[in-house]
Design an enzyme around this catalytic site. Structure first.
Site, mmCIF file in Angstrom:
data_model
loop_
_atom_site.group_PDB
_atom_site.id
_atom_site.type_symbol
_atom_site.label_atom_id
_atom_site.label_comp_id
_atom_site.label_asym_id
_atom_site.label_seq_id
_atom_site.Cartn_x
_atom_site.Cartn_y
_atom_site.Cartn_z
ATOM 1 N N HIS A 62 65.017 55.887 -26.116
ATOM 2 C CA HIS A 62 66.180 56.189 -27.067
ATOM 3 C C HIS A 62 66.802 54.991 -27.472
ATOM 4 O O HIS A 62 66.978 54.842 -28.703
ATOM 5 C CB HIS A 62 67.189 56.891 -25.902
ATOM 6 C CG HIS A 62 68.588 57.149 -26.287
ATOM 7 N ND1 HIS A 62 69.142 58.308 -26.443
ATOM 8 C CD2 HIS A 62 69.493 56.238 -26.752
ATOM 9 C CE1 HIS A 62 70.463 58.168 -27.026
ATOM 10 N NE2 HIS A 62 70.676 57.032 -27.105
ATOM 11 N N GLU A 63 66.729 53.986 -26.596
ATOM 12 C CA GLU A 63 67.435 52.633 -27.323
ATOM 13 C C GLU A 63 66.457 51.976 -28.142
ATOM 14 O O GLU A 63 67.190 51.563 -29.207
ATOM 15 C CB GLU A 63 67.843 51.577 -26.204
ATOM 16 C CG GLU A 63 68.753 52.044 -25.098
ATOM 17 C CD GLU A 63 69.900 52.373 -25.647
ATOM 18 O OE1 GLU A 63 70.353 51.675 -26.832
ATOM 19 O OE2 GLU A 63 70.773 53.215 -25.165
ATOM 20 N N HIS A 113 67.057 53.600 -31.575
ATOM 21 C CA HIS A 113 68.295 53.155 -32.395
ATOM 22 C C HIS A 113 67.812 51.585 -33.000
ATOM 23 O O HIS A 113 68.012 51.279 -34.189
ATOM 24 C CB HIS A 113 69.371 52.617 -31.525
ATOM 25 C CG HIS A 113 70.325 53.634 -30.823
ATOM 26 N ND1 HIS A 113 70.822 54.768 -31.513
ATOM 27 C CD2 HIS A 113 70.439 54.098 -29.471
ATOM 28 C CE1 HIS A 113 71.442 55.398 -31.002
ATOM 29 N NE2 HIS A 113 71.236 55.263 -29.623
HETATM 30 ZN ZN LIG Z 1 72.473 55.936 -27.703
#
Ligand SMILES: [Zn+2]
Length: 380
Positions: A67-68, A71
Site C-alpha cells: 500500500h505504502e 503511494h
Molecule cells: Zn495510504
C-alpha cells in the site's frame, strides 16, 4: 535516537521498520493463532497455529508495505521527491518530501494506496474462494480469508474523508482542484479530520467505560494519533506557504566571520566569541578551505584547563556533517536537512566560496515576516 530498522530497498525506495512493528506483528500472529484458527480449524496443534499465525502476520505487513509503496511509486513517477517508507504500529508512513505540485498529483498519489489494498483484498478473497471450492482444509482457507477481511477493513478506514487519512487527502485534492486554493482546501479537509479523530476518541472512551473492553483504548490511541498527524501536516503546510519563493540567500547572515582552524580554544573565545555576536563560526584550514563549524556549545564543553592546547579544529563539527546549500536554493528544500548535529546551522556556498550561514533564528525571523505578509488585515 533512531529506532528504525532498515529492511529493504524496493524499486529504489527505502523500506524501514520502527521497532513497534514487531509489537503489532506479534499481536496479529497471536490473534490469528489463538483467536481465528481454533474457531475455523479446531484440532490444529498449537505449534502449527503459531507458525501459520506468524506467516499470516508477515503477509499482512507485506500488504501494508505494498500500500505504502504504491503511494511512493506514483509520487516518484509524478516527480515528487520520496525519501522512503517506515512501517510502524499504525501501519505505514510514506516520507514524501517534495511538494505536491498539483491537485491531480495529490489525488493520484492518495488513490494509489487504497487501490492497491482493494486489489490485494480481491486477490486474497479469490484465493480463499478457490481453495474452498476445491475442498482444501479449513486451515488453508481461513488464512487468505482473514487477510481479505483485514484488507477490506483497512480500506474502509483509509478512505474515510478525514485528513490526513488517504480519503482526507483525496478530499483535499478534489477541493483544491475545485477552489483553486490549496490553503482553503487544507483547512476544510483538516476540519473533517479533526471531527473524525475526536469522534474516534469519544467512541473509544464510551466503549471502554460501558464494556471495559480494551479495544476502546485502541480507538482512543488511533484518534489521538490522527489528531496529532493532522496538526503536524497543517503546520508544515503553513510553514511551506510562508516560506514559498524564499531563497536561502534571502535569510542567510552574509559574510560570516571565519576562524583559522589552528587557533587555540582560548583565542577562539577571547578573539572571536567575545567580540562578535555570532554563536557559530566556520573554520578554515591553512589553504583557506572551509573545514567545519565551531559552536558556542562546543566551546563550553572544553574544560578551562584544556583551552590553551586544544585547537578550534579539534572541537569543530566536520564539514560533512554540516548541511550546505547554494544561495539561490529554495529555503523549504533546506529545512528538512537542518539537524541537531550542526545546531540547526547550514553553510551557504556559491561555488567554492562561503557566502553565508543560516541559523534557526534567521528562519524564525523570516517566518514572522511571512506571517505579516500572509495574515489578512484585521477589521478595525
Ligand atoms: Zn495510504
Amino acid at each position: 535516537m533512531n529506532q528504525e530498522i532498515p529492511i529493504a530497498r524496493i524499486a529504489g525506495i527505502r523500506v524501514a521498520a520502527h521497532w513497534s512493528v514487531l509489537v503489532i506483528g506479534a499481536l496479529l500472529a497471536w490473534s490469528v493463532a489463538a483467536g481465528v484458527i481454533p474457531v475455523a480449524a479446531p484440532g490444529t496443534s498449537v505449534l502449527i497455529a503459531w507458525l501459520v499465525g506468524t506467516g499470516t502476520a508477515v503477509l499482512l505487513i507485506a500488504s501494508l508495505t505494498a500500500h505504502e509503496l504504491a503511494h511512493s511509486l506514483v509520487a516518484r513517477q509524478r516527480g515528487v521527491a520520496v525519501e522512503g517508507i517506515t512501517l510502524w504500529v499504525f501501519g505505514g508512513v510514506s516520507h514524501i518530501k517534495g511538494d505536491w505540485g498539483s491537485a491531480r498529483t495529490e489525488i493520484a498519489v492518495a488513490v494509489a494506496g487504497p487501490a492497491t489494498t482493494l486489489i490485494l483484498a480481491g486477490l486474497f478473497y479469490g484465493i480463499a474462494a478457490a481453495l474452498d471450492a476445491v475442498g482444501a482444509p479449513p486451515l488453508a482457507v481461513v488464512v487468505p480469508w482473514w487477510l481479505a477481511v483485514v484488507n477490506v477493513t483497512l480500506l474502509v478506514f483509509n478512505t474515510v474523508p478525514a485528513f490526513p487519512l488517504d480519503g482526507g487527502r483525496i478530499l483535499r485534492g478534489i477541493l483544491w482542484a475545485h477552489r483553486g486554493d490549496r490553503a482553503s482546501a487544507t483547512r476544510s479537509a483538516a476540519l473533517w479530520g479533526r471531527i473524525f479523530a475526536f469522534f474516534l476518541m469519544a467512541a473509544g472512551l464510551v466503549d471502554f467505560f460501558l464494556t471495559s473492553d480494551i479495544g476502546g483504548i485502541w480507538l482512543v490511541f488511533i484518534g489521538w494519533f490522527l489528531e496529532t498527524a493532522n496538526r503536524a501536516e497543517v503546520q508544515g503546510e503553513s510553514v511551506q506557504r510562508m516560506l514559498a519563493g524564499v531563497t536561502v540567500g534571502q535569510v542567510m547572515t552574509p559574510n560570516p566571520v571565519v576562524v583559522p582552524g589552528w587557533v587555540s580554544v582560548d583565542v577562539l573565545i577571547e578573539q572571536y566569541a567575545m567580540r562578535y555576536h555570532f554563536t557559530t563560526f566556520p573554520i578554515h584550514d591553512i589553504s583557506g578551505h572551509i573545514q567545519g563549524l565551531v559552536t558556542l556549545r562546543g566551546m563550553k564543553r572544553v574544560a578551562v584547563a584544556e583551552r590553551g592546547h586544544m585547537r578550534a579544529a579539534d572541537i569543530a563539527i566536520p564539514l560533512e556533517q554540516v548541511p550546505t546549500a547554494a544561495s539561490g536554493d529554495p529555503l523549504v528544500d533546506l529545512l528538512p536537512r537542518l539537524g541537531i548535529s550542526s545546531d540547526g546551522r547550514a553553510l551557504v556556498f556559491d561555488g567554492d566560496q562561503l557566502v553565508g550561514i543560516v541559523s534557526p533564528s534567521d528562519i524564525a525571523r523570516r517566518m514572522q515576516l511571512g506571517e505579516l505578509r500572509v495574515m489578512p488585515p484585521r477589521a478595525a
